[in-house]
Design a protein around this motif. Structure first.
Motif, PDB file in Angstrom:
ATOM      1  N   HIS A 122     -35.225  64.682  51.601  1.00 41.44           N
ATOM      2  CA  HIS A 122     -34.387  65.272  50.560  1.00 41.44           C
ATOM      3  C   HIS A 122     -33.486  64.244  49.702  1.00 41.44           C
ATOM      4  N   TRP A 123     -34.113  63.123  49.529  1.00 42.30           N
ATOM      5  CA  TRP A 123     -33.321  62.075  48.686  1.00 42.30           C
ATOM      6  C   TRP A 123     -34.400  61.630  47.482  1.00 42.30           C
ATOM      7  N   ASP A 155     -27.719  62.294  45.046  1.00 38.31           N
ATOM      8  CA  ASP A 155     -27.756  61.083  44.266  1.00 38.31           C
ATOM      9  C   ASP A 155     -27.224  60.175  45.323  1.00 38.31           C
ATOM     10  N   LEU A 156     -27.813  59.086  46.198  1.00 40.60           N
ATOM     11  CA  LEU A 156     -27.178  58.311  47.009  1.00 40.60           C
ATOM     12  C   LEU A 156     -26.350  57.211  46.522  1.00 40.60           C
ATOM     13  N   THR A 159     -38.646  57.051  45.543  1.00 36.86           N
ATOM     14  CA  THR A 159     -38.590  56.102  44.699  1.00 36.86           C
ATOM     15  C   THR A 159     -37.492  55.101  45.084  1.00 36.86           C
ATOM     16  N   ILE A 160     -37.822  54.044  45.277  1.00 37.38           N
ATOM     17  CA  ILE A 160     -36.969  52.870  45.389  1.00 37.38           C
ATOM     18  C   ILE A 160     -36.268  52.154  44.223  1.00 37.38           C
ATOM     19  N   GLU A 161     -35.186  52.113  44.112  1.00 36.13           N
ATOM     20  CA  GLU A 161     -34.621  51.528  42.968  1.00 36.13           C
ATOM     21  C   GLU A 161     -33.888  50.205  43.395  1.00 36.13           C
ATOM     22  N   PRO A 162     -33.752  49.117  42.108  1.00 37.11           N
ATOM     23  CA  PRO A 162     -33.195  48.030  42.692  1.00 37.11           C
ATOM     24  C   PRO A 162     -31.596  48.241  42.609  1.00 37.11           C
ATOM     25  N   THR A 163     -30.890  47.262  43.168  1.00 37.20           N
ATOM     26  CA  THR A 163     -29.462  47.471  43.314  1.00 37.20           C
ATOM     27  C   THR A 163     -28.961  47.720  41.906  1.00 37.20           C
TER      28      THR A 163
END
Length: 166
Positions: free
Chosen positions: A71-72, A43-44, A4-8
């Motif tokens: 793993h993320w 949680d990156l 899942t790619i999240e915006p900034t």
């Protein structure tokens, strides 16, 4: 695995404990890994600022981080850290799932073993020592596999043998 790619995110970050990090000695023979990192979560957004704060002063400003999404669960594109933004990328097939790569203008590249947050402290000590061996030739996944085999062997030795009469 789907990443899942999240915006900034511009959320205010809560102060966190120092990074749990072990690096190979400065000036030592380079190995496949430059050290090990034991994040407190997956949680990156929470973990990257802590990691970069520990490294920025010593290695130069960290500008990019790459991970394997295995793993993320969520991978933000950018993470705000003190004084700048870190760009985050991911490579599913090309990057070892147990490694994080950090890029800096001054040092170039650091490759760190990522020790899962749930790992027992005794195993963490062994993994951190193995990842910082000067000239080490073990990959991040190789070190994790070795640790899993030793853990399984220790468990097998501690179980009573079902064939032995009691």
């Amino acid at each position: 695995m789907t990443a899942t790619i999240e915006p900034t995110s511009t959320k205010e970050r809560l102060p966190s404990a120092p990074a749990r990090l072990s690096l190979a000695p400065t000036g030592s023979v380079p190995g496949l890994l430059d050290g090990a990192w034991w994040p407190r979560s997956r949680d990156l957004l929470r973990e990257i600022p802590t990691l970069t704060e520990a490294l920025d002063a010593r290695w130069g400003r960290i500008t990019h981080v790459t991970v394997n999404p295995t793993h993320w669960p969520v991978i933000p594109r950018k993470v705000p850290v003190t004084g700048h933004t870190v760009h985050v990328g991911w490579f599913a097939a090309e990057q070892d799932p147990n490694k994080v790569i950090l890029l800096s203008y001054t040092v170039g590249r650091l490759d760190l073993l990522v020790i899962p947050p749930e790992t027992e402290p005794a195993a963490v000590g062994r993994l951190m020592a193995a990842a910082t061996v000067p000239g080490g030739i073990r990959t991040a996944s190789g070190l994790m596999a070795d640790e899993a085999m030793s853990h399984d062997a220790a468990e097998a030795r501690s179980r009573p043998d079902a064939r032995r009469p009691e």
